[in-house]
Motif scaffolding. Structure first.
Motif, PDB file in Angstrom:
ATOM      1  N   MET A 277      14.380  14.469  12.071  1.00 54.08           N
ATOM      2  CA  MET A 277      13.786  15.809  12.073  1.00 54.08           C
ATOM      3  C   MET A 277      12.265  15.721  12.285  1.00 54.08           C
ATOM      4  N   LEU A 278      11.655  14.737  11.647  1.00 53.47           N
ATOM      5  CA  LEU A 278      10.203  14.554  11.817  1.00 53.47           C
ATOM      6  C   LEU A 278       9.892  14.204  13.272  1.00 53.47           C
ATOM      7  N   GLU A 279      10.715  13.326  13.822  1.00 56.01           N
ATOM      8  CA  GLU A 279      10.517  12.883  15.210  1.00 56.01           C
ATOM      9  C   GLU A 279      10.647  14.071  16.169  1.00 56.01           C
ATOM     10  N   GLN A 280      11.681  14.895  15.922  1.00 52.26           N
ATOM     11  CA  GLN A 280      11.873  16.070  16.784  1.00 52.26           C
ATOM     12  C   GLN A 280      10.665  16.993  16.741  1.00 52.26           C
ATOM     13  N   ARG A 281       9.982  17.003  15.603  1.00 49.17           N
ATOM     14  CA  ARG A 281       8.794  17.853  15.472  1.00 49.17           C
ATOM     15  C   ARG A 281       7.533  17.121  15.943  1.00 49.17           C
ATOM     16  N   ASN A 282       7.749  15.938  16.534  1.00 45.32           N
ATOM     17  CA  ASN A 282       6.635  15.134  17.056  1.00 45.32           C
ATOM     18  C   ASN A 282       5.637  14.740  15.958  1.00 45.32           C
ATOM     19  N   ILE A 283       6.189  14.473  14.772  1.00 49.05           N
ATOM     20  CA  ILE A 283       5.357  14.021  13.650  1.00 49.05           C
ATOM     21  C   ILE A 283       5.596  12.519  13.463  1.00 49.05           C
ATOM     22  N   LEU A 284       4.511  11.765  13.456  1.00 47.96           N
ATOM     23  CA  LEU A 284       4.627  10.315  13.266  1.00 47.96           C
ATOM     24  C   LEU A 284       4.769  10.022  11.784  1.00 47.96           C
ATOM     25  N   TYR A 285       5.840   9.288  11.425  1.00 46.85           N
ATOM     26  CA  TYR A 285       6.077   8.956  10.026  1.00 46.85           C
ATOM     27  C   TYR A 285       5.785   7.474   9.780  1.00 46.85           C
ATOM     28  N   ALA A 286       4.862   7.200   8.843  1.00 52.60           N
ATOM     29  CA  ALA A 286       4.582   5.808   8.448  1.00 52.60           C
ATOM     30  C   ALA A 286       5.558   5.453   7.326  1.00 52.60           C
ATOM     31  N   PRO A 287       6.564   4.612   7.589  1.00 54.04           N
ATOM     32  CA  PRO A 287       7.576   4.332   6.559  1.00 54.04           C
ATOM     33  C   PRO A 287       6.923   3.911   5.224  1.00 54.04           C
ATOM     34  N   ASP A 288       7.363   4.602   4.150  1.00 58.18           N
ATOM     35  CA  ASP A 288       6.687   4.428   2.850  1.00 58.18           C
ATOM     36  C   ASP A 288       6.597   2.981   2.397  1.00 58.18           C
ATOM     37  N   TYR A 289       7.719   2.241   2.499  1.00 59.84           N
ATOM     38  CA  TYR A 289       7.659   0.895   1.921  1.00 59.84           C
ATOM     39  C   TYR A 289       6.830  -0.074   2.760  1.00 59.84           C
ATOM     40  N   ALA A 290       6.481   0.315   3.983  1.00 58.04           N
ATOM     41  CA  ALA A 290       5.602  -0.543   4.798  1.00 58.04           C
ATOM     42  C   ALA A 290       4.140  -0.225   4.493  1.00 58.04           C
ATOM     43  N   ILE A 291       3.817   1.062   4.403  1.00 59.55           N
ATOM     44  CA  ILE A 291       2.403   1.449   4.211  1.00 59.55           C
ATOM     45  C   ILE A 291       1.947   1.275   2.753  1.00 59.55           C
ATOM     46  N   ASN A 292       2.883   1.374   1.781  1.00 52.95           N
ATOM     47  CA  ASN A 292       2.444   1.303   0.373  1.00 52.95           C
ATOM     48  C   ASN A 292       2.675  -0.080  -0.247  1.00 52.95           C
ATOM     49  N   ALA A 293       2.727  -1.113   0.604  1.00 59.39           N
ATOM     50  CA  ALA A 293       3.049  -2.458   0.112  1.00 59.39           C
ATOM     51  C   ALA A 293       1.866  -3.191  -0.518  1.00 59.39           C
ATOM     52  N   GLY A 294       0.717  -2.525  -0.659  1.00 63.38           N
ATOM     53  CA  GLY A 294      -0.464  -3.197  -1.221  1.00 63.38           C
ATOM     54  C   GLY A 294      -0.214  -3.809  -2.594  1.00 63.38           C
ATOM     55  N   GLY A 295       0.614  -3.151  -3.400  1.00 63.58           N
ATOM     56  CA  GLY A 295       0.896  -3.657  -4.745  1.00 63.58           C
ATOM     57  C   GLY A 295       1.661  -4.967  -4.702  1.00 63.58           C
ATOM     58  N   ILE A 296       2.735  -4.983  -3.948  1.00 63.77           N
ATOM     59  CA  ILE A 296       3.559  -6.205  -3.890  1.00 63.77           C
ATOM     60  C   ILE A 296       2.790  -7.328  -3.178  1.00 63.77           C
ATOM     61  N   LEU A 297       1.956  -6.961  -2.220  1.00 58.64           N
ATOM     62  CA  LEU A 297       1.163  -7.983  -1.525  1.00 58.64           C
ATOM     63  C   LEU A 297       0.149  -8.613  -2.485  1.00 58.64           C
ATOM     64  N   SER A 298      -0.385  -7.809  -3.404  1.00 63.17           N
ATOM     65  CA  SER A 298      -1.311  -8.351  -4.410  1.00 63.17           C
ATOM     66  C   SER A 298      -0.573  -9.303  -5.345  1.00 63.17           C
ATOM     67  N   THR A 299       0.632  -8.899  -5.751  1.00 69.13           N
ATOM     68  CA  THR A 299       1.428  -9.776  -6.618  1.00 69.13           C
ATOM     69  C   THR A 299       1.731 -11.083  -5.889  1.00 69.13           C
ATOM     70  N   GLY A 300       2.068 -10.965  -4.602  1.00 65.83           N
ATOM     71  CA  GLY A 300       2.348 -12.154  -3.791  1.00 65.83           C
ATOM     72  C   GLY A 300       1.141 -13.085  -3.762  1.00 65.83           C
ATOM     73  N   ALA A 301      -0.059 -12.496  -3.634  1.00 63.96           N
ATOM     74  CA  ALA A 301      -1.286 -13.302  -3.581  1.00 63.96           C
ATOM     75  C   ALA A 301      -1.528 -13.967  -4.931  1.00 63.96           C
ATOM     76  N   GLU A 302      -1.245 -13.209  -5.980  1.00 63.57           N
ATOM     77  CA  GLU A 302      -1.439 -13.771  -7.325  1.00 63.57           C
ATOM     78  C   GLU A 302      -0.503 -14.963  -7.540  1.00 63.57           C
ATOM     79  N   LEU A 303       0.742 -14.802  -7.116  1.00 61.24           N
ATOM     80  CA  LEU A 303       1.716 -15.895  -7.286  1.00 61.24           C
ATOM     81  C   LEU A 303       1.353 -17.102  -6.413  1.00 61.24           C
ATOM     82  N   ALA A 304       0.736 -16.818  -5.267  1.00 62.01           N
ATOM     83  CA  ALA A 304       0.351 -17.899  -4.358  1.00 62.01           C
ATOM     84  C   ALA A 304      -0.975 -18.534  -4.792  1.00 62.01           C
ATOM     85  N   GLY A 305      -1.610 -17.929  -5.803  1.00 65.77           N
ATOM     86  CA  GLY A 305      -2.859 -18.474  -6.327  1.00 65.77           C
ATOM     87  C   GLY A 305      -4.059 -18.187  -5.441  1.00 65.77           C
TER      88      GLY A 305
END
Ligand code: NAI
Length: 342
Positions: free
Chosen positions: A270-298
């Motif tokens: 429906m968003l596409e039909q309305r020509n609205i670009l959707y940034a998939p939530d779990y891709a754009i809001n991954a800053g938290g898990i990426l920080s945890t990943g960095a912490e685990l990687a030291g």
């Protein structure tokens, strides 16, 4: 339960009970294909045990997709602790730590809705397979939310370039719903970049702060999606994109921090039909898990920042993939993630 596990593609469910502390918990491991299952521990009052099990499975599955799309060497998991009056909090989290220890690192927990670094300290007494305990980056001020906001900010920038060919945000109108830990930090960055903010929150104090500091235009929470703007950024609760709200949107891009923004996965069509670009939530809001990943990687704060700065590349790739294959951006994200862990 097995039927639900099959539907979600779950690997394992662990039911935990400790009578002394009153701990009642479920650890859901969705996938360990790419590495240990990563995902925080939620403490919540559920209406039923079934609801808690379902929530654990759904959240664990979401973590698998988020880790995979972000290129992390982790799978997805979640622990859900059922909140009830008889529970002795410290002892219950220590008991949960013993259950996590039995998994020998197959699952790594951390803070989520309802839990705190102090709860992680209790878990940490029994196992090292925990993050966000005292003294870690995850337990420092607003570090995780700041990193999430930074990722969303970069993702909005990327989406503006892809959609409108814009290279800066001067004068760009952004409607931001929810001025909490992530939303407020995002508003600050957007304002600094020259965007014009339209904001809503259910807390009037947060609204007046944003009006004062960022010269934002305050609007009602129910109507924010109606405002004409380039970007609508849902940063409060999930499920704001519905059959009713999508036809009313007056934006070119939806890009925000909230989890599960689409009330139903098919709504991306429906968003596409309305020509609205959707940034998939779990891709754009991954800053938290990426920080945890960095912490685990030291690699610390510097590693976390570098990892978050890869979010624009992830988004560009999936927008391009969607365009080439004639599919929605949400389907593109799922396909790319599934190819990694399937
Ligand atoms: P928060 O609890 O600090 O902030 C939520 C804000 O939304 C509050 O200010 C609240 O008053 C407001 N709010 C609630 N209902 C509202 C409504 N109907 N309209 C407008 N505002 C409303 O939460 P946080 O941490 O900022 O998270 C925001 C969203 O981002 C959530 O959906 C969360 O799941 C998601 N998220 C957060 C991450 C993090 O690092 N904190 C990571 C990834 C996703």
């Amino acid at each position: 339960v097995w039927r639900a596990m099959q539907d979600h593609g779950m690997e394992e469910l662990i039911f935990c009970q400790d009578q002394k502390s009153g701990l009642k918990a479920v650890i859901a491991l969705h996938s360990t294909k790419l590495g240990p299952a990563l995902g925080g521990c939620r403490l919540w009052s559920y209406a039923s045990e079934q609801e808690a099990i379902e929530d654990a499975m759904k959240l664990a599955k979401g973590m698998t997709y988020k880790a995979a799309i972000s290129g992390l060497p982790y799978g997805g998991g979640k622990a859900v602790v059922l909140k009830h009056v008889g529970m002795k909090r410290d002892a219950a989290f220590a008991a949960l730590g013993r259950f996590i220890e039995r998994l020998h690192g197959e699952y790594i927990t951390g803070v989520d809705l309802g839990t705190t670094p102090q709860d992680m300290d209790q878990i940490n007494r029994e196992t090292r397979h925990v993050t966000d305990q005292s003294g870690t980056l995850g337990a420092t001020g607003n570090f995780t939310a700041e990193m999430t906001a930074y990722g969303v900010f970069l993702g909005i920038q990327t989406s503006l370039t892809c959609k409108y060919g814009l290279t800066d945000m001067k004068g760009v109108r952004i409607a931001l719903q929810g001025l909490g830990k992530v939303g407020y930090a995002l508003a600050r960055r957007l304002h600094q970049a020259g965007a014009q903010l339209i904001v809503s929150d259910i807390d009037p104090g947060k609204i007046s702060q944003a009006v004062q500091k960022f010269n934002a235009l305050p609007v009602s929470s129910e109507n924010i999606h109606l405002h004409s703007c380039e970007v609508y950024a849902p940063c409060a609760m999930g499920g704001t994109l519905t059959h009713l709200s999508i036809p009313q949107l007056s934006c070119g891009i939806v890009a925000g921090a909230a989890n599960n923004q689409l009330a139903d996965e098919q709504l991306c069509d429906m968003l596409e039909q309305r020509n609205i670009l959707y940034a998939p939530d779990y891709a754009i809001n991954a800053g938290g898990i990426l920080s945890t990943g960095a912490e685990l990687a030291g690699t610390g704060a510097r590693g976390a920042t570098a990892a978050v700065e890869k979010i624009p590349g992830t988004l560009k790739h999936l927008y391009e993939y969607a365009r080439k294959n004639g599919i929605t951006t949400a389907s593109a994200a799922d396909t790319i993630a599934e190819a990694k862990f399937a």
